[in-house]
Structures are given as C-alpha cells and as structure tokens.
Design an enzyme around this catalytic site. Structure first.
Site, PDB file in Angstrom:
ATOM      1  N   CYS A 384      -0.682  -2.601   0.076  1.00  0.00           N
ATOM      2  CA  CYS A 384      -0.824  -2.239  -1.332  1.00  0.00           C
ATOM      3  C   CYS A 384      -2.283  -2.366  -1.778  1.00  0.00           C
ATOM      4  O   CYS A 384      -3.087  -1.507  -1.434  1.00  0.00           O
ATOM      5  CB  CYS A 384       0.121  -3.080  -2.175  1.00  0.00           C
ATOM      6  SG  CYS A 384       0.500  -2.263  -3.723  1.00  0.00           S
ATOM      7  N   HIS A 539       5.026  -2.013   0.223  1.00  0.00           N
ATOM      8  CA  HIS A 539       5.204  -3.406   0.650  1.00  0.00           C
ATOM      9  C   HIS A 539       6.304  -3.444   1.707  1.00  0.00           C
ATOM     10  O   HIS A 539       7.451  -3.770   1.396  1.00  0.00           O
ATOM     11  CB  HIS A 539       5.616  -4.272  -0.541  1.00  0.00           C
ATOM     12  CG  HIS A 539       4.532  -4.498  -1.527  1.00  0.00           C
ATOM     13  ND1 HIS A 539       3.568  -5.459  -1.368  1.00  0.00           N
ATOM     14  CD2 HIS A 539       4.246  -3.868  -2.685  1.00  0.00           C
ATOM     15  CE1 HIS A 539       2.732  -5.430  -2.388  1.00  0.00           C
ATOM     16  NE2 HIS A 539       3.116  -4.471  -3.205  1.00  0.00           N
ATOM     17  N   GLU A 541       7.025  -5.519   3.737  1.00  0.00           N
ATOM     18  CA  GLU A 541       7.618  -6.857   3.908  1.00  0.00           C
ATOM     19  C   GLU A 541       8.951  -6.977   3.174  1.00  0.00           C
ATOM     20  O   GLU A 541       9.777  -7.810   3.533  1.00  0.00           O
ATOM     21  CB  GLU A 541       6.636  -7.944   3.441  1.00  0.00           C
ATOM     22  CG  GLU A 541       6.228  -7.927   1.977  1.00  0.00           C
ATOM     23  CD  GLU A 541       5.025  -7.037   1.671  1.00  0.00           C
ATOM     24  OE1 GLU A 541       4.740  -6.141   2.491  1.00  0.00           O
ATOM     25  OE2 GLU A 541       4.386  -7.216   0.622  1.00  0.00           O
TER      26      GLU A 541
HETATM   27  N1  GLN Z   1      -3.306  -4.028  -8.362  1.00  0.00           N
HETATM   28  C1  GLN Z   1      -2.956  -2.894  -7.593  1.00  0.00           C
HETATM   29  C2  GLN Z   1      -2.187  -1.880  -8.418  1.00  0.00           C
HETATM   30  O1  GLN Z   1      -1.673  -2.203  -9.451  1.00  0.00           O
HETATM   31  C3  GLN Z   1      -2.177  -3.271  -6.352  1.00  0.00           C
HETATM   32  C4  GLN Z   1      -0.858  -3.918  -6.629  1.00  0.00           C
HETATM   33  C5  GLN Z   1      -0.274  -4.606  -5.431  1.00  0.00           C
HETATM   34  O2  GLN Z   1      -0.971  -4.926  -4.484  1.00  0.00           O
HETATM   35  N2  GLN Z   1       1.007  -4.915  -5.494  1.00  0.00           N
HETATM   36  O3  GLN Z   1      -2.060  -0.747  -8.038  1.00  0.00           O
END
Ligand code: GLN
Length: 563
Positions: A384, A539, A541
C-alpha cells in the site's frame, strides 16, 4: 436450528479470547460443521476505522469494505473463511440504528427504551450474522463485570430463553495468576468471574484456564468444587509460543467433542490435523531464519504496541514461513531512525518490507530504505503506502522526475505520481472523508509473463468464478477475464498520468483494476533486474491463511532465504 458458542472473558482482558474463539471455530469445522464468528465490541465507536492503531492494534479490513476489530482477522486466519463486516457489532452501531429508526418514525410513537429495543437490535444483528452457518461463535469483548457488557449478556440470556439451552454453550476464559511471592496458581479470581457471570443468569459450561503454566489437578478440582463445574469442563490453556498450537492443545482435552456434546451434535467428520501439524512443525524447526526489516513509523512506541499494529503482516509472514520451512525473524526499524542516521541499520537484512501507513511522518526514511533495497538487490515487498513510495522513489531516482511525491505528503510537488483521484477530491473538499477510501476487496487483472502473475498462479489464486460473492463495482470493467482478489484500505492512487513514463523507464506494472468509469488503477509493480522487488496497492496480508499463505509473501520470503 443454528447453534451458538458464546465466549466471555473473566478476570482480565488480553488473555487471548480472540485466538481461543478462532481456535474453537477451527476445531468445529474439523468436525464437519460450518462455523463463523461474531465479535461484540462494547465501545461507542461505530467501527474500528477511526481507532488509534497504537491503542487498539491494527484495523482488520473485510472483503465488503469493513474496518473492524482485529479479532475477526484471527477468525479468518484460523477458520479460513471470509467474514463480512456485519459480524463486528459495536454499541455505537446498535444505538445509531435504534435512534435512526426512531427518527424515521418506525416505532410509530412507541417510547423507545433500553429494554426491549436495544436487546432486540442486538439480537437482530446476531441473527443476521448467523445465516447460512451451523455454529456461530460470539465473542463478547471486555471482561465480565464491565458495565458496558451488560446489554449484550442480557441479550444473550434472552436468546438462550428463545432457542433453548441445548443450542447454546457458554465458554468462560479466565486467568489464573501466580503471584511471585507465593508461587502458587490462584483460582480465586476465576471463582469470582464465575460468580459475576452468574449474576447475569449465565452459568459457564466450559472454563478455559489461561495461565503461565498448565492447570494442575488440585486447582482443577478446586474450581469444580467452588464453582460447581465438572472438572472435565475445566480446560487448561497455558501460554504457548505459537498461536496455531492453541487448537491442537484444546483438542488434547477433547474440547471439540465436549462442545458438540453440549450442543447435542455428533461429529460429522473425523478431524484431520495432519497438514496443520506439519505446518507448525516446519515453523518450529526452520531450515533458515531470514532477517526481515519492517520499516514502519510506530516503532518508537515500544515493543508492546508494535506487534498489534502490524499483526496481519506478521502472521502472513508466519504463514509463508510455515509453508517454506523458514521462520522469519522480524526486525522492527523506525523509519525516523534512517532519516537521522542513514541506511547503515539496514545492512545485513535479508529482506525489507514497507508496510501501509498514513500521514507524513517518517516518509523520507522509508523512501531511503526502498532506494537501498533496489540498489543493493535486497528482496523488497511494498504494501500500500509501500508501493506508493516505491513509485515515488523510482520516479525521482530512475525516471528523473525530480521532486516527485505523493500529494498526501507534498501537495505542491511538480510530479504528483501518487495522487487523489478527481472524483475523490470533490468528496474531500466537502469534508466527507469517510467516503474517500478505497476499502475492501477489488479485482486486479494481471499481465502474464510477470512475476506477480507467476506467484498467484502457483498458489492457484487466479480466480474465475467468484463474481457472485462480490458487488459488481469490485470487479470493475474487464469482469470477464481471470483476476486476483485482494483487499484495500487507502485514499491515494498511483496517478494514471505517469504510468506510461514510468513504464518507459523500466518499472513494470504487473496488474490493474479497471474502474467502472474506466479509470485504470495500478495494483502491482515489479522490477525485472532484481531478485525480488514487488509492491502492491493492496493489503495481501488480509487474505493470508495459516494453510494458504498470500502469494506475494511466499515469493518474498522465498527470495530472502537465498544467498
Ligand atoms: N496513506 C496512503 C493512502 O491513503 C496509504 C494507505 C495505506 O498504506 N493503507 O493512500
């Protein structure tokens, strides 16, 4: 008729109620029953989305876009099912629903009161989550005796009256302290917890006795006499190193059969723990222990909070390790430390992970870590925010886009390679932050001949026919081609305006999601001339299970074990 197993905590919180609930769920599925879990959180927050991760641990994200309590993550990891967001019930949700309904005039002038309206709503939610499963586990958050638990215990007692005691089993998870000055395991707090539960009309059927040591016969008998619970239902649950051992330990005392008996059920199948035990064995006797640097931002808050903040990544690494026979050793690295003293702390690592994150702290340290991994050919997995920063790093240092950044950190960057989509910006300007996240499962369409494709294919995670289970927008356009599903929780996206330029400079975009309005969202990137450099906007995970690890974690961990 559905059957219920209600798990309630006694004495203190934090003794692994979630893991115990998940383990019971796993055991019951081994006996041929379909089981699911409900977590009741007595706090007023609507969901876990706005909770501080350092206080409550990581937020668990469901396929249907829920941001919920991480205990439901344990249920998914152990039982191997997808759980919808409605399985996490909070006091806030219950009251909001009742008040909203009152405002809509649906109570037709009735006085809306705690009893019956609140328990009725709780029951409605429990029933909703119970559909299409044989056995439903209900974990009541907090500890018996908390004021905020009372409405839920009251409701559950009412449910028992309606469905009959033969359809509900109560499991109390208690804690038996061993005070250092007397070095004796004490049962008194457990006796008191039983008493407190009885004040709510609930008599526990089974007591799981958590403690540093196993429970001995003297104490088992003591609980039997003082609490009037036969000793075979007083189960020892000592501390163990690996959470996946918990169901095995419970089964040593035949917990599954004891619960089925109380529910008037016979085993439908003989449990088969072979694969599970083999995986545990591989983790306990690893052939390698690669050092994985997890470069995050919460590190300075101390070890205790850390584990919970990145719990799913931690578990996903364990799952991959259990399959490969290598047990990752996670080294927590504060990205601010890299900002202060450079990348020398990264020396000697076998792999680097940049996990998800929000805000502006520690960003430049993470970018430095990515550059280090790319240049020194250290296996790298970006998750992410980790992918967004990998794109920033590549744009700046390889594609020559000086000052490139994500607009989350630098709204005035000349090259906004990570940016908010136009449609989201409009919502944000109206301060409706809640609607701006991409949450939950989305389909990505992978390019063949990429490493990412190969990894997903190897684990049989390229899907064709899951469409019925997700809303159409989660598939986007292209819904007819094979796809992979991963969960999301972010606001920013790789800007479609820069993809071509970055591709020309050698960054391989391995997969995209195509929104219904045709916007192309980058989901995976990789680098060719590198042992393992992969990042994803998702994600993975959240979809890793003990016996079916996430493909990217497997690929990453495999790469770290190579010399
Ligand atoms: N802060 C970033 C976004 O909002 C990544 C978010 C994250 O890593 N879950 O896109």
């Amino acid at each position: 008729m559905e059957k219920y197993v209600v798990v309630i905590g006694g004495v203190i919180s934090g003794v692994g109620k979630g893991i115990a609930t998940a383990s019971i769920g796993k055991i019951l599925t081994e006996y041929g029953y379909s089981a699911t879990g409900i977590k009741i959180d007595p706090y007023i927050n609507y969901d876990a989305g706005t909770l501080r991760p350092t206080e409550h641990g990581e937020v668990w994200v469901t396929n249907d876009g829920g941001e919920i309590d991480q205990d439901l993550g344990s249920y998914e990891r152990f039982i191997g099912i997808d759980i919808p967001k409605s399985n996490n019930i909070t006091t806030g949700q219950i009251y909001k629903e009742v008040i909203d309904r009152e405002r809509r005039g649906e109570y037709l002038g009735e006085t809306v009161q705690f009893i019956p309206h609140i328990p009725n709503e709780i029951k409605h939610r429990i029933k909703l989550a119970s559909k299409s499963h044989d056995i439903i586990l209900i974990e009541v958050g907090g500890t018996v005796g908390d004021y905020e638990n009372i409405p839920f215990l009251f409701t559950i007692k009412g449910l028992e009256r309606e469905i009959g005691k033969e359809n509900i089993v109560y499991v109390l998870i208690s804690y038996l302290p061993v005070p250092t000055h007397i070095r004796e395991m004490k049962t008194k707090p457990t006796q008191q917890a039983i008493k407190l539960l009885q004040e709510n009309g609930i008599i526990p059927d089974i007591i799981l006795c958590r403690g540093k040591e196993p429970l001995d016969d003297v104490r088992r008998k003591k609980i039997e006499t003082y609490a009037n619970i036969k000793h075979e239902f007083v189960i020892s649950a000592p501390d163990i190193k690996l959470v996946y051992d918990v169901p095995i330990n419970f089964e040593r005392e035949h917990l599954g059969k004891k619960i089925l008996d109380k529910l008037n059920l016979k085993p439908k199948t003989e449990p088969s723990w072979r694969e599970w035990k083999k995986a545990i064995k591989r983790l306990k006797n690893p052939v390698a222990r690669p050092k994985i640097g997890m470069v995050g931002k919460y590190i300075s808050l101390g070890d205790f909070e850390l584990k919970d903040v990145y719990i799913s990544i931690n578990e996903a690494l364990q799952h991959a390790g259990a399959k490969l026979g290598t047990r990752p050793k996670i080294i927590w690295i504060d990205s601010k430390e890299i900002e202060k003293s450079g990348t020398s702390i990264l020396k000697g690592l076998d792999g680097i992970i940049i996990p998800g994150g929000f805000g502006t702290t520690g960003i430049s340290g993470k970018i430095k870590a990515i550059k280090y991994a790319r240049e020194n050919k250290v296996p790298f997995l970006g998750l992410c925010l980790g992918m967004q920063l990998a794109v920033v790093e590549y744009a700046r240092n390889v594609a020559g886009l000086k000052g490139a950044h994500t607009t989350e950190v630098d709204p005035k960057t000349p090259y906004p390679v990570v940016d908010i989509l136009k449609s989201q910006r409009k919502i944000m300007e109206e301060s409706r932050y809640g609607g701006t996240m991409r949450l939950g499962a989305y389909a990505a369409y992978l390019k063949k001949q990429t490493l990412v494709y190969k990894l997903y294919q190897k684990e049989k995670r390229i899907e064709k026919d899951m469409k019925k289970r997700l809303e159409p927008f989660r598939f986007g356009k292209k819904a007819n081609s094979p796809y992979v599903i991963e969960r999301h929780r972010h606001r920013y996206e790789i800007s479609p305006n820069f993809i071509k330029k970055l591709e020309e400079k050698g960054l391989l975009f391995s997969g995209f999601h195509y929104r219904l309005d045709s916007t192309k969202l980058a989901e995976f990137i990789e680098l060719k001339e590198h042992p393992f450099f992969v990042a994803t906007q998702s994600h993975p995970e959240f979809r890793s299970r003990f016996l079916s690890p996430a493909p990217l974690f497997l690929g990453f961990l495999k790469a770290t074990a190579k010399d």
